[in-house]
Scaffold this motif. Structure first.
Motif, PDB file in Angstrom:
ATOM      1  N   ILE A  33      -0.944  47.024  83.240  1.00 36.25           N
ATOM      2  CA  ILE A  33      -1.848  47.188  82.089  1.00 36.25           C
ATOM      3  C   ILE A  33      -2.709  45.930  82.005  1.00 36.25           C
ATOM      4  N   SER A  34      -3.989  46.058  82.289  1.00 33.97           N
ATOM      5  CA  SER A  34      -4.859  44.890  82.421  1.00 33.97           C
ATOM      6  C   SER A  34      -5.730  44.618  81.194  1.00 33.97           C
ATOM      7  N   ASP A  35      -5.795  45.565  80.267  1.00 31.20           N
ATOM      8  CA  ASP A  35      -6.692  45.398  79.122  1.00 31.20           C
ATOM      9  C   ASP A  35      -5.932  45.012  77.851  1.00 31.20           C
ATOM     10  N   TYR A  36      -4.874  44.245  78.005  1.00 32.85           N
ATOM     11  CA  TYR A  36      -4.096  43.771  76.859  1.00 32.85           C
ATOM     12  C   TYR A  36      -4.877  42.705  76.085  1.00 32.85           C
ATOM     13  N   ALA A  37      -4.521  42.527  74.831  1.00 24.07           N
ATOM     14  CA  ALA A  37      -5.087  41.439  74.037  1.00 24.07           C
ATOM     15  C   ALA A  37      -4.197  40.203  74.108  1.00 24.07           C
ATOM     16  N   MET A  38      -2.888  40.429  74.093  1.00 28.36           N
ATOM     17  CA  MET A  38      -1.947  39.323  74.169  1.00 28.36           C
ATOM     18  C   MET A  38      -0.651  39.844  74.778  1.00 28.36           C
ATOM     19  N   ARG A  39      -0.020  39.037  75.614  1.00 32.01           N
ATOM     20  CA  ARG A  39       1.279  39.433  76.130  1.00 32.01           C
ATOM     21  C   ARG A  39       2.047  38.213  76.637  1.00 32.01           C
ATOM     22  N   TYR A 261       6.660  41.437  75.569  1.00 34.49           N
ATOM     23  CA  TYR A 261       5.888  42.013  74.468  1.00 34.49           C
ATOM     24  C   TYR A 261       4.440  42.167  74.912  1.00 34.49           C
ATOM     25  N   MET A 262       3.717  43.007  74.196  1.00 33.03           N
ATOM     26  CA  MET A 262       2.291  43.192  74.443  1.00 33.03           C
ATOM     27  C   MET A 262       1.612  43.622  73.157  1.00 33.03           C
ATOM     28  N   ILE A 263       0.434  43.079  72.926  1.00 31.11           N
ATOM     29  CA  ILE A 263      -0.455  43.559  71.864  1.00 31.11           C
ATOM     30  C   ILE A 263      -1.696  44.112  72.554  1.00 31.11           C
ATOM     31  N   TRP A 264      -2.035  45.328  72.233  1.00 32.35           N
ATOM     32  CA  TRP A 264      -3.129  46.049  72.897  1.00 32.35           C
ATOM     33  C   TRP A 264      -3.967  46.753  71.836  1.00 32.35           C
TER      34      TRP A 264
END
Length: 347
Positions: A33-39, A261-264
């Motif tokens: 997943i390359s379009d994450y905002a934060m991870r 974790y990831m924020i997307w």
């Protein structure tokens, strides 16, 4: 304001943080997943069980490190007046929803969610009786299908908090998973059947989450999604002990408390992409910052994070990257634990 979806994924973790082992790439969908905002990784308060304590840290910004071992705040404290993001988002969003495809009363969630001002709580009683099961819990795919249904039927914007069930222990032989294609491991690890089952479950979770994001990429409405694992698994086959390279230091000992974790978001948040590790008590405050939501308490947490990036079970990590045990007293850490005591007791 977008719809906010927060997912605490049962026992979702990357065991490669413990040490090297040979296997198929079981998290390619997650790391792809390359379009994450934060991870990055969050340091959680439990390993192998105790899901509700990770949930507590995320929703309240409080740390289990400030409480006695064996405490479960969901069951032992009246949380009606404790800070929680449900209270905030209930005011900001049109609707607040909690969803966990398991017994509704588990960990006293019925009362806790009421105190946290969730307007609705959906449990396994609200699932299709024919929903696919992997291991012994509702699959992440079925969970996310229900989550999408709840989203589509909710007011916009809304806040949906979801605790998944698929990867819950115990873990039997791979043949018990109702999956034909198992993760392959190196010769040294083929003896660990629970380990193989667990990696296969994580692969399925990664795939289901990727598909969830694909669904919301096509939405015309703004959505932000934060997902994190609640803890590493409790594998009883000796595999984790075989992998874990532990020299007894605070840093090495803390690795069994790391989950991804990831924020997307399906729109541009205007912050670029950020990679950083943190303890779980900070995660919601970081999500708030990306959303442009400010409260006195989350501002306090973000300031604290600048000084101590991780406040974990075995110790804390300062901004210079140095780990400390709690034997090393620190006035700012003590102050944070006093804030926590006030939030939980009103004193």
């Amino acid at each position: 304001m977008p719809t906010v979806i927060a997912i605490m994924n049962e026992a979702f973790s990357d065991l490669s943080v413990l040490g090297d082992f040979e296997s198929d790439d079981y998290m390619s969908d997650w790391y792809g997943i390359s379009d994450y905002a934060m991870r990055g990784f969050v340091y959680v308060p439990v390993c192998g069980g105790g899901t509700a304590n990770s949930e507590f840290e995320f929703l309240t910004g409080l740390s289990m490190a400030g409480l006695n071992v064996g405490v479960y705040p969901y069951q032992q404290y009246n949380l009606e007046n404790a800070y929680n993001i449900g209270h905030d988002l209930n005011k900001i969003c049109g609707e607040t929803i909690a969803f966990h495809p398991y017994t509704a009363s588990n960990y006293n969630r019925i009362n806790v969610y009421r105190n946290f001002e969730f307007g609705s709580y959906y449990s396994k009683d609200d699932m299709d009786k024919k929903a696919p099961v992997i291991n012994w819990g509702v699959s992440d795919e079925a969970d996310y299908n229900k989550l999408i249904e709840l989203y589509e039927n909710s007011k916009k914007p809304s806040f949906l908090f979801n605790v998944t069930m698929q990867n819950h222990g115990g873990y039997g032989a791979p043949e018990t998973l109702t999956i034909d294609d198992y993760v392959s491991v190196g010769e040294d690890y083929k003896q660990f059947s629970s380990f193989i089952s667990y990696l296969t479950l994580v692969r399925e979770s990664s795939s289901a989450f990727k598909n969830l994001l694909d669904h919301f990429r096509g939405s015309d409405e703004k959505v932000i999604i934060v997902m994190f694992g609640d803890h590493e698994p409790g594998l009883m086959d000796g595999s984790m002990e075989a992998i874990h390279e532990n020299d007894g230091s605070v840093e090495a000992s803390s690795r069994i408390y790391m989950t991804p974790y990831m924020i997307w978001a399906n729109y541009d948040l205007g912050h670029g992409q950020v990679e950083k590790d943190m303890s779980l008590n900070y995660l919601a405050a970081n999500m708030y910052e990306l959303l442009g939501i400010k409260t006195d308490y989350t501002g306090y947490l973000l300031d604290l994070q600048k000084q101590f990036t991780i406040i974990g079970v075995f110790g804390y990590k300062d901004a210079a990257g140095t780990w400390h045990s709690y034997d090393e007293q620190n006035d700012k850490i003590d102050e944070y634990f006093r804030v926590e005591y006030h939030e939980l007791t009103g004193k």
